[in-house]
Design a protein around this motif. Structure first.
Motif, short mmCIF file in Angstrom:
data_model
loop_
_atom_site.label_atom_id
_atom_site.label_comp_id
_atom_site.label_asym_id
_atom_site.label_seq_id
_atom_site.Cartn_x
_atom_site.Cartn_y
_atom_site.Cartn_z
N ARG A 120 38.66 40.90 42.71
CA ARG A 120 37.65 41.96 42.82
C ARG A 120 36.22 41.43 42.63
NH1 ARG A 120 40.15 44.95 38.25
NH2 ARG A 120 41.21 42.94 38.01
N ALA A 121 36.07 40.46 41.69
CA ALA A 121 34.72 39.94 41.44
C ALA A 121 34.13 39.28 42.69
CB ALA A 121 34.75 38.97 40.27
N PRO A 122 34.85 38.35 43.32
CA PRO A 122 34.25 37.74 44.53
C PRO A 122 34.16 38.72 45.69
CG PRO A 122 36.47 36.89 44.17
CD PRO A 122 36.11 37.68 42.95
N ALA A 123 35.07 39.70 45.74
CA ALA A 123 34.96 40.72 46.80
C ALA A 123 33.65 41.48 46.62
CB ALA A 123 36.15 41.68 46.74
N SER A 124 33.36 41.82 45.35
CA SER A 124 32.12 42.54 45.06
C SER A 124 30.89 41.70 45.43
CB SER A 124 32.10 42.89 43.56
OG SER A 124 30.85 43.36 43.18
N PHE A 125 30.91 40.41 45.09
CA PHE A 125 29.76 39.53 45.34
C PHE A 125 29.58 39.17 46.82
CE2 PHE A 125 28.84 37.31 40.97
CZ PHE A 125 28.48 38.55 40.45
N THR A 126 30.62 39.36 47.63
CA THR A 126 30.52 38.95 49.04
C THR A 126 30.59 40.13 50.00
OG1 THR A 126 32.91 38.61 49.21
CG2 THR A 126 31.57 36.68 48.60
N ALA A 177 41.36 37.87 57.00
CA ALA A 177 41.70 38.35 55.66
C ALA A 177 42.27 37.16 54.91
CB ALA A 177 42.72 39.49 55.71
N ALA A 178 42.51 37.32 53.61
CA ALA A 178 42.99 36.18 52.82
C ALA A 178 43.80 36.66 51.64
CB ALA A 178 41.81 35.34 52.34
N LEU A 179 44.70 35.79 51.15
CA LEU A 179 45.36 36.06 49.88
C LEU A 179 44.52 35.49 48.76
CD1 LEU A 179 49.23 35.42 50.14
CD2 LEU A 179 47.92 37.50 50.61
N GLY A 180 44.40 36.27 47.70
CA GLY A 180 43.77 35.80 46.48
C GLY A 180 44.69 36.06 45.33
N THR A 181 44.27 35.70 44.13
CA THR A 181 45.02 36.07 42.93
C THR A 181 44.03 36.62 41.92
OG1 THR A 181 44.84 33.93 41.82
CG2 THR A 181 46.69 34.21 43.33
N ASP A 182 44.52 37.51 41.08
CA ASP A 182 43.63 38.24 40.18
C ASP A 182 44.23 38.25 38.78
OD1 ASP A 182 42.26 40.37 38.79
OD2 ASP A 182 41.53 41.08 40.74
N THR A 183 43.59 37.53 37.86
CA THR A 183 44.07 37.46 36.48
C THR A 183 43.21 38.32 35.56
OG1 THR A 183 44.68 35.18 36.99
CG2 THR A 183 44.78 35.83 34.68
N GLU A 206 48.37 38.20 35.75
CA GLU A 206 47.95 37.91 37.13
C GLU A 206 48.85 38.49 38.20
OE1 GLU A 206 47.58 33.80 36.50
OE2 GLU A 206 49.71 33.40 36.55
N GLN A 207 48.23 38.73 39.34
CA GLN A 207 48.90 39.27 40.51
C GLN A 207 48.33 38.63 41.76
OE1 GLN A 207 51.24 42.17 41.78
NE2 GLN A 207 51.95 40.72 40.27
N ILE A 208 49.16 38.49 42.78
CA ILE A 208 48.66 38.10 44.10
C ILE A 208 48.17 39.38 44.78
CG2 ILE A 208 49.36 37.29 46.40
CD1 ILE A 208 51.29 35.36 45.02
N GLY A 209 47.04 39.29 45.47
CA GLY A 209 46.52 40.45 46.18
C GLY A 209 45.78 40.00 47.43
N VAL A 210 45.01 40.93 48.00
CA VAL A 210 44.43 40.70 49.32
C VAL A 210 42.92 40.88 49.30
CG1 VAL A 210 44.57 41.32 51.77
CG2 VAL A 210 46.54 41.72 50.28
N ILE A 211 42.22 40.00 49.99
CA ILE A 211 40.81 40.20 50.29
C ILE A 211 40.70 40.41 51.79
CG2 ILE A 211 38.49 39.17 50.27
CD1 ILE A 211 39.39 37.69 47.69
N ALA A 212 40.04 41.50 52.19
CA ALA A 212 39.97 41.84 53.61
C ALA A 212 38.63 42.50 53.91
CB ALA A 212 41.12 42.78 53.98
N LYS A 225 43.78 44.34 43.99
CA LYS A 225 44.77 43.82 43.04
C LYS A 225 45.85 44.87 42.88
CE LYS A 225 45.27 44.56 38.65
NZ LYS A 225 46.69 44.59 38.26
N PRO A 226 47.08 44.59 43.34
CA PRO A 226 48.15 45.58 43.23
C PRO A 226 48.60 45.75 41.77
CG PRO A 226 48.66 43.87 44.86
CD PRO A 226 47.48 43.40 44.07
N SER A 227 49.43 46.76 41.53
CA SER A 227 50.07 46.93 40.22
C SER A 227 50.83 45.67 39.87
CB SER A 227 51.07 48.09 40.26
OG SER A 227 50.42 49.32 40.44
N TYR A 228 50.86 45.36 38.56
CA TYR A 228 51.61 44.16 38.12
C TYR A 228 53.07 44.30 38.52
CZ TYR A 228 53.32 40.43 35.08
OH TYR A 228 53.90 39.28 34.61
N GLY A 229 53.59 43.28 39.20
CA GLY A 229 54.99 43.32 39.62
C GLY A 229 55.20 43.79 41.05
#
Lengths: 458, 471
Positions: free
Chosen positions: B169-175, B158-164, B200-206, B181-185
């Protein structure tokens, strides 16, 4: 016309405006009083030092300014090497922003009123050093020790006409700041000033970065002479920014300012707004370590009568009680103040320098009960026990005994027993009997009164 | 054995590591070997050697993870895929990284991305484009391109990503991966190198929703270093609860379907039909406020970017300016080091914040954003989620859209909504079209991240998408 922008460095705070770095940067080796936040490292975020807002509000109240209902910040963008993020976090009065406070005033000795337009907070930038002096140095060095120290900026209306008025204002301000606990006089350069000056219809000239009251007067005096001379020679004074050279005692043109600088202000979204409700502001007002006049003003503001307000303002211990009782609950502030200044002060006088540091919430209960039921004797007894530190409930405190009545009653009762006692022995016996009934009497007073009574009996 | 390890998801690895049937160093080395074998994907900017984590009692002890290269890691170079930061070594850990380390995670490396997060394809990197493991001629989506590719190609569990604006979500969809992407904050941004800080938020790709929830559970929470962070109840660790019929209701936004290509629409419509047949109720909604969402997103993002990136002036980062030049021309020179897309957004933002334009662009965008937020909050009272495709098109060929930036901006139309409103959103793989993954996006109500994760796990279970690139 002269207007001032005064920057007060909040050295009385323990830490910087947006990080935990200490404020005592003076004398430290360069770049040792820093962290990721005040050096603007990528990813670091500001966190508001709420104490700075409180201290800023103290200044605002001392200048009779109206605090805003919320405090929030803007980014002011400009590129400069001493500004680590190339934007300064500050407050702004346009584009939906508000300053910390606005519309204050300050009175000079000659009775003239100087209007305060606004008071806002911002972060201090770092400092640039030019090795060997500006213009000589092949490079400049930046020290971020100062970066992020809280500044309070006070902007006056152009209400000064003479340079000495500007000096007097700054001197009074510094004294006042010291009085409310923002010790500026101890630290050199903690009050800095920009002055806007225009004479005889000329355009406004801004003299930047003047340090302290005396220098302001000198700089303005120089500038008024310069601008008047230009006018006499028929040369038009153009809008520009100049700097004050303390050593050579002249102002030097630094850049012409024909257009308003473009600062691209925008809200600082990393710092959520802080609501400044009336309770917060009132608590700050009440807790200010002010002068007699400040304390008197606060008392009058809450409706305490003139004489009572004077008594409270003149007695720091009573004033502190007033502040903590009304600070927690502003109901009946004027009546609380009047009770403290009259009935309670009367009780305090009967004791020998009491500390008055007891539990204020129980005193508040005693005072509020009195305001409700008007039972003066019960209040007096409860107040006595509060002052002497005896935890007696109000209703348990017995009314004070009248000495004369007690003497009469005792004599009547003991008449047959004292027949064969004489002089001092008779006096001592009666003293003992009376004190058995009430031990709290003033012995000296009792002795004298009893002696007189016995003399009268013969 | 090694192929066994890379086929295991994060939760399974953690369970086996804790049970003692796997060793942390063995897991790490297996992944490290695969990273070195598949450098052609260009997923990592920096890959690291094994460093044992002493937190043996940590809830994720021994789990190796990849971290996007705009999240600060102490002593590990953090470049934002920019020449400006190519040698930047952060002296501190981002809060999310510190929390992972404290839970026993070992960092595999720092992943490739669009420079400073500006891009939707993974092509705008000073270290070269990231490649899609489903077809290495195609883009993997961005900006968290390397993190998604690492998870998809099994270079990391799994990996940490960031989402602005959709960058998880875009690369998750393409791969064909899960991107949350969690709620802001809800996750501290302290240490996330800012591009557009209000979005932006830090989130997870898994690989699965359950794995994403596991990692989110560790990094979430209020942080005293981020004033915008908030406290939240701990995530329910079991998000794979079986859906028992009839409770969920999703909103569809047909007004956006003009943007969506035929392939994606077919895949999406059949997923709706399948979910409908399983008892999930759908209704169509028209949201007027969406019309200007993409525009307001780009205004806000560019305006914030111009201030956030102002600090890169060559004084402390980037190439040392020629000291014989004057200050202004020296920093102008330094700032030519930014890539083309970054320069474009800085200039747009500077323009839109200038006096006279501020009201016309920035304030209007804030106004649109606020109205959209209120409208969707209202909508979320009647629905459990909003369901759309994540990306309107299939992954395009590398270089294909390079001269058509506006077309690329349009591909963000479905993802920027959640960044403007601050609501949680997740992309899950729903189908393959022409051998390429298609993602479906679920947007929840602000703060109800746990519920959204449970819902996404349920829907994943119903759609039964299984697929891995054959690489």
């Amino acid at each position: 016309m002269i207007g001032l922008e005064v920057h007060v460095q909040m050295v009385s705070l323990k830490s910087k405006l947006f990080c935990a770095c200490p404020t005592d940067y003076r004398g430290k080796p360069p770049n040792t009083n820093i962290c990721p936040i005040c050096t603007g490292l990528p990813g670091a975020l500001p966190v508001l030092n709420i104490k700075a807002v409180e201290e800023g509000l103290k200044i605002a109240l001392a200048l009779h300014a109206e605090p805003s209902t919320a405090s929030y910040f803007f980014r002011k963008s400009y590129f400069y090497p001493d500004l680590p993020k190339n934007f300064q976090i500050t407050q702004y009065d346009k584009a939906g922003g508000v300053p910390l406070a606005h519309d204050g005033h300050y009175t000079l000795k000659n009775g003239k009123t100087i209007r305060i337009e606004r008071i806002h907070m911002e972060e201090d930038p770092g400092r640039i050093y030019y090795e060997g002096g500006r213009g000589e140095s092949r490079f400049s060095l930046v020290d971020y020790n100062r970066s992020g120290i809280a500044l309070v900026e006070i902007v006056t209306s152009p209400d000064f006409t003479e340079p000495e008025e500007a000096r007097e204002f700054l001197e009074l301000l510094q004294k006042n700041l010291d009085e409310i606990g923002i010790n500026v006089s101890e630290y050199e350069g903690s009050v800095r000033c920009d002055a806007n000056i225009s004479y005889a219809g000329g355009e406004r000239v801004e003299v930047k970065n003047i340090s302290g009251a005396t220098e302001v007067e000198k700089a303005l005096r120089y500038e008024s002479v310069r601008q008047r001379n230009m006018a006499t020679r028929g040369v038009k004074v153009r809008r520009e920014t100049r700097s004050w050279d303390e050593r050579r005692r002249i102002t030097i043109s630094s850049r012409s300012k024909e257009v308003e600088a473009e600062y691209r202000y925008m809200p600082e979204e990393d710092l959520p707004p802080v609501s400044l409700n009336q309770t917060i502001i009132k608590n700050i007002a009440l807790n200010m370590r002010g002068s007699f006049e400040d304390r008197y003003r606060v008392c009058s503001k809450y409706g305490v009568g003139e004489e009572a307000a004077k008594r409270l303002a003149g007695d720091p211990a009573l004033y502190t009680l007033f502040m903590s009782i009304t600070g927690a609950n502003e109901m009946d502030a004027s009546r609380v103040g009047n009770v403290l200044a009259n009935e309670f002060a009367f009780v305090v006088k009967k004791h020998n320098n009491p500390s008055l540091s007891g539990d204020t919430s129980s005193l508040e209960n005693i005072i509020r009960a009195y305001i409700r039921n008007g039972d003066r004797s019960r209040f007096i007894s409860a107040a006595h026990s509060w002052v002497s530190g005896i935890p007696v409930r109000a209703e348990e405190y017995k009314p004070k005994v009248d000495i004369d009545t007690l003497i009469d009653e005792t004599l009547e009762k003991e008449m047959k027993n004292i027949g064969n006692l004489e002089g001092k022995r008779r006096l001592d016996y009666l003293m003992g009997q009376i004190l058995k009934v009430s031990s709290q009497l003033n012995r000296k007073e009792l002795y004298i009164k009893l002696q007189k009574k016995l003399e009268g009996l013969g | 054995m090694s192929s066994g390890i890379i086929s295991k998801g994060a939760r399974q690895l953690v369970d086996e590591l804790q049970g003692g049937s796997l060793e942390a160093s063995k897991v790490f080395e297996t992944y490290r070997k695969r990273i070195n074998e598949l450098t052609k994907l260009n997923a990592f900017i920096t890959s690291l050697e094994y460093k044992p984590n002493a937190r043996k009692e940590g809830s994720l002890y021994g789990l190796p993870l990849a971290i996007k290269d705009n999240i600060s890691t102490e002593g590990i170079r953090t470049t934002c895929a920019s020449l400006m930061l190519k040698d930047y070594m952060p002296p501190y850990d981002a809060t999310a990284v510190a929390k992972l380390k404290a839970a026993g995670v070992s960092i595999l490396g720092k992943t490739n991305m669009d420079e400073f997060g500006m891009g939707s394809s993974g092509e705008n990197s000073a270290f070269g484009p990231t490649r899609n493991p489903w077809d290495i001629e195609r883009v993997p989506g961005g900006s968290s391109s390397g993190s998604a590719v690492a998870v998809s190609a099994r270079l990391s569990p799994a990996a940490l990503g960031t989402d602005t604006g959709g960058s998880i979500r875009a690369p998750a969809s393409f791969t064909g991966t899960v991107g949350f992407k969690p709620s802001y904050g809800y996750v501290s941004r302290y240490g996330l190198i800012a591009y557009a800080n209000s979005l932006e938020q830090i989130g997870v790709i898994a690989r699965t929703v359950d794995d994403a929830a596991l990692i989110f559970g560790v990094i979430r929470g209020k942080d005293r270093f981020d004033s915008t962070s908030t406290d939240a109840k701990p995530v329910s660790s079991n998000t794979g609860r079986l859906f028992s019929g009839g409770h969920f209701k999703g909103a569809l936004l047909p007004q956006l379907s003009d943007l969506v290509s035929k392939d994606v629409r077919e895949a999406f419509d059949s997923s709706v039909a399948k979910l409908d047949s399983e008892g999930i109720e759908f209704a169509e909604e028209r949201v007027e406020e969406l019309e200007l969402a993409l525009k307001s997103y780009y205004v806000v993002a560019c305006c914030e970017a111009t201030t956030n990136l102002a600090r890169y002036d060559g004084v402390r980062y980037g190439p040392v300016a020629d000291p014989s030049r004057d200050w202004k021309s020296a920093i102008s020179e330094s700032r030519t080091m930014f890539g083309k897309e970054v320069k474009a957004r800085i200039m747009l933002g500077s323009y839109m914040l200038s006096s006279g334009y501020y009201e016309e662009y920035y304030l209007k965008a804030l106004y649109i954003r606020r109205n959209l937020k209120l409208r969707l909050l209202k909508l979320s009272e009647s629905y459990d989620f909003i369901y759309t495709p994540t990306m309107p098109v299939l992954p395009w060929k590398i270089g294909e859209m390079i001269d058509d930036p506006l077309q690329v901006y349009l591909s963000d139309a479905l993802t920027v909504i959640a960044n403007l409103t601050g609501a949680p959103a997740i992309s899950i793989p729903i189908a393959l079209k022409k051998g390429l993954p298609v993602g479906g996006q679920l947007q929840g109500r602000y703060g109800l991240d746990d519920r959204l994760l449970e819902l996404a796990a349920t829907i994943s279970g119903l759609l039964k998408f299984r697929g891995e690139p054959s690489i």
